[in-house]
Design a protein around this motif. Structure first.
Motif, PDB file in Angstrom:
ATOM      1  N   THR A  10       0.828  -1.203   0.000  1.00 63.05           N
ATOM      2  CA  THR A  10       0.000   0.000   0.000  1.00 63.05           C
ATOM      3  C   THR A  10       0.868   1.262   0.000  1.00 63.05           C
ATOM      4  N   ALA A  31      -3.142  -2.599  -3.555  1.00 61.68           N
ATOM      5  CA  ALA A  31      -3.359  -2.737  -2.115  1.00 61.68           C
ATOM      6  C   ALA A  31      -4.702  -3.385  -1.883  1.00 61.68           C
ATOM      7  N   ILE A  49      -8.164   2.469  -1.137  1.00 59.55           N
ATOM      8  CA  ILE A  49      -6.984   2.118  -0.341  1.00 59.55           C
ATOM      9  C   ILE A  49      -7.404   2.088   1.119  1.00 59.55           C
TER      10      ILE A  49
END
Lengths: 228, 228
Positions: free
Chosen positions: A204, A227, B167
């Motif tokens: 990430t 991610a 994310i």
DNA sequence: TCTTGGTGAGTGAGCACTTACTTACCATGA
DNA sequence: TCATGGTAAGTAAGTGCTCACTCACCAAGA
């Protein structure tokens, strides 16, 4: 007569080091450094006593001062000993030559974020800086500054290549290492529980950082690294 | 009048606090906390003596113990007193409602990065965590965790809006605050000289982070905000 | 035998904390 | 208005303990 008795009595626990073997000065110093390092890392310079160090190393307190004239000298020896030029840099260098951005950043992040690995180093670094130890700057300079400079240099060449956006390379390097170091700090020093796996976290961070840095993001159809 | 003169004469060196006024318990405690906080921040808990604290506050050592039964109690009082719900959060909240990403992140970064501002707080935070003070977690939780949680919540809603890439919001928040806090750490704790201006640094970090986070970067013809 | 690794038993200094006492403040009643 | 006494703010001078560091001496081994 009385002399004999006296000596017999006196020798209660000679060379507490395992069994009756005498260590060389080199070995003793090394073992003292090991014992002291973890104590200093745990409790700081002021929080650690020479008695504790001696006990942890299994010797008398007096012997500590035979090898290191002062407590501060011992501390300095630890800081200097802990400075190791990182083998990581070579590996990174190889990836850098291939302009493999993803690999370069992932390697650095993985190395810095890996839990437990030499967590004493991080604590020593912070303690020495906070306690304003005179060797703190050297410690930081030799052990950490390398990362910033290497990474900044890499980013600069990639900017020149036209692969990265024109951003101050040193700031960018600090930003990336900051993300990663901060994560370690939260985890190891502030004991914040982390719910993500090591790999996810690294992925990430790298993704977040690189997609920001790369000039023309092909985020739609980029390779499968994502991610989560 | 004459009474005043008399008292003046009699008083050889009473109440070292400026001039012969006796402070209320409240005021004295407050002044002790102020004096002690900067000492603890500078040298840590173990590195600071109660004598120093008393001297810095201009009172006798015994008085310190009249107000705080132990040195640790005083330290705890400081940590608790330093916990202030930040006015910043409200300002951020306002910007967040308008979905002004740039402003939200710039405000947080500016606040956190601004040099000198309560640098004792940062040092106290690090010291208390490193020295494993029992109140350290509370201190961190109340004072810093708020930022992560607020920012993560904001990022989450923006992801749901479709404005940010999908994310992990908490990781993203940590990444951003990590960049910024790390910068402060380098500057204030490790005394790394910074060659960029405060504004440039903030702008670069925000730009770097946002352009990475925003789903469809319009980087080519985006509004004039650019690092450098 | 003499260098060197090792120790027990200190030493003064400095630490957190106490004690016994003094002084300022202020509410009360005469 | 003013003596007065209770109370809280303040202190000087300790207390015992622990700290970094020392010293006189001992034993192993080349």
């Amino acid at each position: 007569m009385s002399e004999h008795l006296l000596t017999m009595k006196k020798r209660t626990r000679q060379t507490t080091n395992g069994n009756g073997q005498r260590a060389s000065a080199r070995d003793r110093q090394a073992s003292l450094i090991v014992a002291a390092a973890s104590l200093f890392a745990a409790k700081g310079f002021n929080g650690t006593t020479t008695r504790e160090i001696a006990k942890a190393a299994g010797v008398s307190e007096a012997l500590v001062f035979k090898h290191f004239p002062t407590k501060r000298t011992l501390y300095a020896a630890i800081l200097e000993e802990k400075v190791t030029v990182n083998e990581l840099l070579e590996a990174v260098e190889a990836a850098a030559k291939k302009h493999d951005d993803h690999r370069v950043f992932t390697m650095i992040a993985s190395y810095r974020i890996r839990p437990g690995v030499d967590s004493t180093l991080l604590r020593l670094l912070l303690f020495s800086a906070l306690e304003r130890h005179e060797l703190s700057e050297m410690f930081f300079g030799k052990h950490h500054k390398v990362f910033y400079d290497h990474l900044a240099a890499y980013i600069r060449t990639r900017i020149e290549d036209g692969a990265f956006r024109p951003i101050d390379p040193l700031l960018a390097a600090r930003a990336f290492i900051g993300m990663v170091v901060h994560h370690r700090l939260l985890h190891e020093i502030f004991r914040v529980p982390m719910h993500q796996s090591h790999e996810d976290t690294v992925a990430t961070y790298v993704d977040l950082f690189l997609t920001g840095l790369i000039k023309k993001p092909t985020s739609r159809k980029s390779p499968g690294r994502r991610a989560r």
